[in-house]
Design a protein around this motif. Structure first.
Motif, PDB file in Angstrom:
ATOM      1  N   PHE A  60       0.850  -1.192   0.000  1.00  0.00           N
ATOM      2  CA  PHE A  60       0.000   0.000   0.000  1.00  0.00           C
ATOM      3  C   PHE A  60       0.884   1.239   0.000  1.00  0.00           C
ATOM      4  N   TYR A  61       0.598   2.163  -0.914  1.00  0.00           N
ATOM      5  CA  TYR A  61       1.444   3.359  -1.015  1.00  0.00           C
ATOM      6  C   TYR A  61       1.455   4.104   0.316  1.00  0.00           C
ATOM      7  N   ARG A  62       2.533   4.831   0.543  1.00  0.00           N
ATOM      8  CA  ARG A  62       2.625   5.631   1.759  1.00  0.00           C
ATOM      9  C   ARG A  62       3.018   7.057   1.381  1.00  0.00           C
ATOM     10  N   ASP A 112       3.364  10.797   3.428  1.00  0.00           N
ATOM     11  CA  ASP A 112       3.207  11.678   4.589  1.00  0.00           C
ATOM     12  C   ASP A 112       4.464  12.512   4.735  1.00  0.00           C
ATOM     13  N   THR A 113       4.430  13.437   5.674  1.00  0.00           N
ATOM     14  CA  THR A 113       5.548  14.364   5.839  1.00  0.00           C
ATOM     15  C   THR A 113       6.496  13.945   6.954  1.00  0.00           C
ATOM     16  N   VAL A 114       6.234  12.826   7.631  1.00  0.00           N
ATOM     17  CA  VAL A 114       7.069  12.527   8.799  1.00  0.00           C
ATOM     18  C   VAL A 114       8.369  11.837   8.397  1.00  0.00           C
ATOM     19  N   ASN A 122       3.174   2.668   9.815  1.00  0.00           N
ATOM     20  CA  ASN A 122       3.329   3.695   8.775  1.00  0.00           C
ATOM     21  C   ASN A 122       2.016   4.087   8.117  1.00  0.00           C
ATOM     22  N   HIS A 123       0.944   3.392   8.426  1.00  0.00           N
ATOM     23  CA  HIS A 123      -0.368   3.796   7.928  1.00  0.00           C
ATOM     24  C   HIS A 123      -1.245   4.370   9.043  1.00  0.00           C
ATOM     25  N   GLY A 124      -0.625   4.712  10.183  1.00  0.00           N
ATOM     26  CA  GLY A 124      -1.359   5.518  11.159  1.00  0.00           C
ATOM     27  C   GLY A 124      -1.658   4.911  12.504  1.00  0.00           C
ATOM     28  N   ALA A 128      -4.719   4.867  15.197  1.00  0.00           N
ATOM     29  CA  ALA A 128      -5.986   5.199  14.551  1.00  0.00           C
ATOM     30  C   ALA A 128      -5.789   6.274  13.489  1.00  0.00           C
ATOM     31  N   ARG A 129      -6.580   6.172  12.446  1.00  0.00           N
ATOM     32  CA  ARG A 129      -6.523   7.154  11.361  1.00  0.00           C
ATOM     33  C   ARG A 129      -7.922   7.389  10.821  1.00  0.00           C
ATOM     34  N   MET A 130      -8.062   8.447  10.065  1.00  0.00           N
ATOM     35  CA  MET A 130      -9.339   8.695   9.409  1.00  0.00           C
ATOM     36  C   MET A 130      -9.298   8.167   7.982  1.00  0.00           C
ATOM     37  N   SER A 166      -8.586  14.093   4.117  1.00  0.00           N
ATOM     38  CA  SER A 166      -9.509  13.161   4.763  1.00  0.00           C
ATOM     39  C   SER A 166      -8.886  12.013   5.543  1.00  0.00           C
ATOM     40  N   ALA A 167      -7.600  11.743   5.350  1.00  0.00           N
ATOM     41  CA  ALA A 167      -7.090  10.440   5.809  1.00  0.00           C
ATOM     42  C   ALA A 167      -6.029  10.561   6.900  1.00  0.00           C
ATOM     43  N   THR A 168      -6.230  11.468   7.833  1.00  0.00           N
ATOM     44  CA  THR A 168      -5.249  11.751   8.885  1.00  0.00           C
ATOM     45  C   THR A 168      -4.785  10.498   9.622  1.00  0.00           C
ATOM     46  N   LYS A 169      -3.478  10.260   9.545  1.00  0.00           N
ATOM     47  CA  LYS A 169      -2.888   9.116  10.256  1.00  0.00           C
ATOM     48  C   LYS A 169      -2.450   9.583  11.641  1.00  0.00           C
ATOM     49  N   TRP A 170      -2.346   8.666  12.566  1.00  0.00           N
ATOM     50  CA  TRP A 170      -1.927   8.971  13.950  1.00  0.00           C
ATOM     51  C   TRP A 170      -2.795  10.085  14.536  1.00  0.00           C
TER      52      TRP A 170
HETATM   53  N1  LIG Z   1      -0.355  12.577  10.022  1.00  0.00           N
HETATM   54  C1  LIG Z   1      -0.398  12.569   8.685  1.00  0.00           C
HETATM   55  N2  LIG Z   1      -1.461  12.003   8.070  1.00  0.00           N
HETATM   56  C2  LIG Z   1      -1.535  11.978   6.726  1.00  0.00           C
HETATM   57  C3  LIG Z   1      -0.538  12.580   5.939  1.00  0.00           C
HETATM   58  C4  LIG Z   1       0.565  13.174   6.610  1.00  0.00           C
HETATM   59  O1  LIG Z   1       1.494  13.714   5.985  1.00  0.00           O
HETATM   60  N3  LIG Z   1       0.596  13.141   7.987  1.00  0.00           N
HETATM   61  N4  LIG Z   1      -0.635  12.534   4.564  1.00  0.00           N
HETATM   62  C5  LIG Z   1      -1.954  12.351   3.984  1.00  0.00           C
HETATM   63  C6  LIG Z   1      -1.909  12.038   2.573  1.00  0.00           C
HETATM   64  S1  LIG Z   1      -1.401  13.286   1.552  1.00  0.00           S
HETATM   65  C7  LIG Z   1      -2.315  10.838   2.084  1.00  0.00           C
HETATM   66  S2  LIG Z   1      -2.470  10.597   0.419  1.00  0.00           S
HETATM   67  C8  LIG Z   1      -2.651   9.727   2.965  1.00  0.00           C
HETATM   68  C9  LIG Z   1      -1.843   8.505   2.601  1.00  0.00           C
HETATM   69  O2  LIG Z   1      -2.105   7.465   3.471  1.00  0.00           O
HETATM   70  P1  LIG Z   1      -1.209   6.162   3.441  1.00  0.00           P
HETATM   71  O3  LIG Z   1       0.211   6.610   3.628  1.00  0.00           O
HETATM   72  O4  LIG Z   1      -1.691   5.279   4.512  1.00  0.00           O
HETATM   73  O5  LIG Z   1      -1.395   5.559   2.074  1.00  0.00           O
HETATM   74  O6  LIG Z   1      -2.392  10.044   4.314  1.00  0.00           O
HETATM   75  C10 LIG Z   1      -2.788  11.325   4.719  1.00  0.00           C
HETATM   76  N5  LIG Z   1      -2.623  11.409   6.134  1.00  0.00           N
END
Ligand SMILES: Nc1nc2c(c(=O)[nH]1)N[C@H]1C(S)=C(S)[C@@H](COP(=O)(O)O)O[C@H]1N2
Ligand SMILES: [Mo]
Length: 550
Positions: free
Chosen positions: A268-270, A272-274, A391-393, A396-398, A408-412
């Motif tokens: 699964f692609y990843r 994020d900025t971390v 690495n996918h959050g 919990a993530r949205m 929409s997909a906030t990780k951690w």
């Molecule tokens: N905390 C955090 N959540 C994030 C991001 C991030 O940089 N930091 N990037 C977002 C972006 S741009 C995308 S496309 C998705 C990617 O989720 P994935 O890495 O699980 O595929 O996470 C989102 N959630």
């Protein structure tokens, strides 16, 4: 060129080399101590990662886009290597200057420290103590620098006073350019030169050894602190109270090389900025829901699991994905409906943005309507039958179908705030990306691969198409600009997931070009107009050229 000139040149060269090495050892020692300090304040606060993260936040959007496009998932490695390369060059320069102009050379090292401290304290999630590793690194680098330069200079003094024949000193040989023992005994330097060289060698070796121990200890301690893997291993996800609807017959297309319907977690692609993965043990995680709500809520991970979980198949895609790019995937997610949570909190009807914040300080703004209109917006804890990978959050993530990940997909995720778009701007919106990020209809050719050589006859063309929350109603493919041909689609699972497709062409030898276009669930065709990802997602038809062989 006289012998003297040559000797002088060699000495000069040696001094520059030694200076550069001294500078790099000093900087390296500083970084090593910073690594050790970061065992206390967290891996992300190490000097290099602090500066790297600040660079990510400050990088203009075109630079970021270029990095993602060019380096893909290796962008972080490239960034860190870049930071280190700049550091090596500048610290070498500082080391060269420092013997004759200590203040100037030292200023370079001080500015490293200051830069690191600034980078650390301006991070969105910064604590005041986060400046410690960089401050310490700066002080340590200066200390080592001072020590090595003292030993080095000391080694030169006797050589100058008694060791060198008058003829060795040209008029240009001011004390600044004093002959140097390290230029080598073969050149007639006295025996006194040897101990001094040895002195510098010993001092350097000692610095490197201490640095190596500090860095190793730092890394080990950072790893111990990172108990998140253990926490994740201990998570037992309950069976879903509301399981994913049964997959219809024909939901997948089997063609060798096509993206599988479910993307395995490891593939699964990843995005994020971390630079250092947030480490949030499930036992310590809480989610605060507040802002414009009647009843703020705070939830623990346990509370979440106890609520009864919903399972859904959802496709996630990234706004930075180029036409035909890899940043899209489909997974079976397990979580709780975000809409229920917000209704429980009594979200005000005036708030149109759900602002989420992650452990690492990322902010993401999601259209509130998209969370409340009944679609499967989830606060997810599971992905393809496992707890979320770190690495996918994890924990919990949205995930909200219909929007790109950046909206929409906030990780951690640790905080949800009901607010308004005209009140607060999230991270990407501050960088001029579209605030809402509705996904555009897209289709991709997986098979054949670009520039593949295929033998003439029946050629299978296959791939995926997605338009989350609108669904895909048709996919068409054409060869060499000829008539469009309807592709055979896998059965739609839901409007929120991609559909695989396939078709065949009989192709004669030569270069052949295939193009694909889709129509979404409303029948709206995918636009041919090519745009870059910025500011609201790439558009245009994907095409692949292949060589058909006789
Ligand atoms: N905390 C955090 N959540 C994030 C991001 C991030 O940089 N930091 N990037 C977002 C972006 S741009 C995308 S496309 C998705 C990617 O989720 P994935 O890495 O699980 O595929 O996470 C989102 N959630
Ligand atoms: Mo993204």
């Amino acid at each position: 060129m006289t012998t003297n000139d040559r000797k002088h040149g060699t000495r000069r060269g040696a001094r520059i080399l030694i200076g550069a090495i001294v500078g790099v050892i000093a900087a390296g020692s500083g970084l090593a101590l910073g690594e050790l300090a970061a065992a206390v304040t967290g891996p992300a606060t190490s000097p290099v990662l602090s500066v790297g993260s600040a660079a990510i936040d400050l990088a203009p959007t075109p630079v970021k886009e270029f990095a993602i496009r060019t380096f893909g998932t290796a962008d972080k490695l490239v960034l860190i290597s870049g930071v280190l390369a700049v550091l090596v060059v500048l610290s070498a320069l500082g080391g060269i200057l420092v013997r004759t102009r200590f203040a100037t050379g030292a200023a370079i090292f001080i500015s490293f420290g200051v830069l690191g401290v600034l980078a650390a304290v301006t991070r969105a999630s910064a604590q005041p103590t986060d400046s410690m590793p960089s401050a310490l690194a700066g002080v340590a680098a200066l200390g080592v620098l001072y020590l090595l330069v003292r030993v080095w200079r000391k080694g030169e003094e006797p050589a100058m006073a008694e060791g060198v024949a008058p003829g060795d000193v040209t008029p240009a040989d001011t004390p600044d350019a004093a002959p140097d023992s390290v230029a080598g005994t073969t050149e007639g330097t006295t025996e006194r030169g040897t101990p001094s060289r040895r002195g510098l060698l010993i001092a350097s070796a000692a610095s490197v050894a201490v640095a190596a121990v500090a860095a190793t200890a730092g890394r080990l301690l950072q790893a111990v602190r990172r108990d998140v893997a253990e926490s994740r291993a201990a998570v037992r996800l309950p069976k879903p109270a509301d399981p994913a609807p049964e997959l219809p017959a024909g939901y997948r297309t089997k063609v060798s090389g096509i993206s599988p319907y479910f993307t395995p977690n490891k593939d699964f692609y990843r995005v994020d900025t971390v630079l250092s993965l947030p480490s949030v043990p499930a036992e310590e995680w809480t989610l605060r829901i507040g802002g414009d709500v009647k009843r703020p809520i705070e939830l623990s991970f346990r509370d979440l699991l106890d609520r009864g979980l919903t399972e859904r198949d959802l496709t996630l895609s990234c706004v930075s994905n180029e036409v035909g790019g890899p940043y899209v995937g489909t997974a079976r997610w397990l979580g709780i409906p975000l809409g229920d949570l917000l209704r429980e909190a009594g979200v005000s009807s005036s708030s149109d943005q759900l602002l989420s914040r992650s452990e690492d300080g990322m902010t993401i703004g999601t259209p509130m309507e998209g969370v409340l209109d009944g679609r499967d917006a989830l606060l997810a804890v599971g992905m393809n039958g496992e707890p979320l990978p770190v690495n996918h959050g994890f924990p919990a993530r949205m995930i909200v179908p219909g929007f790109y990940g950046y909206t929409s997909a906030t990780k951690w995720v640790v905080e949800l705030t009901a607010t308004r778009f005209d009140e607060v701007q999230a991270y990407w919106t501050q960088r001029d990306w579209d605030p809402r990020g509705v996904v555009k209809t897209a289709s991709r050719i997986d098979v054949p691969r670009p520039f593949e050589r295929v033998s003439q006859g029946e050629i299978t063309v296959a791939g995926v198409a997605w338009a989350q929350h609108r669904g895909i109603s048709a996919v068409q493919v054409r060869m060499d600009g000829g008539p469009w041909q309807d592709a055979e689609l896998s059965t739609q699972v839901s409007a929120d997931t991609w559909r695989q497709w396939r078709t065949t062409f009989s192709a004669r030898p030569g270069t052949r070009r295939f193009e694909v276009r889709a129509a979404d669930g409303n029948g709206d065709p995918q636009t041919e107009k090519r745009t870059r990802p910025f500011p609201d997602g790439a558009s245009g038809w994907h095409s692949v050229a292949v060589t058909v062989t006789p």
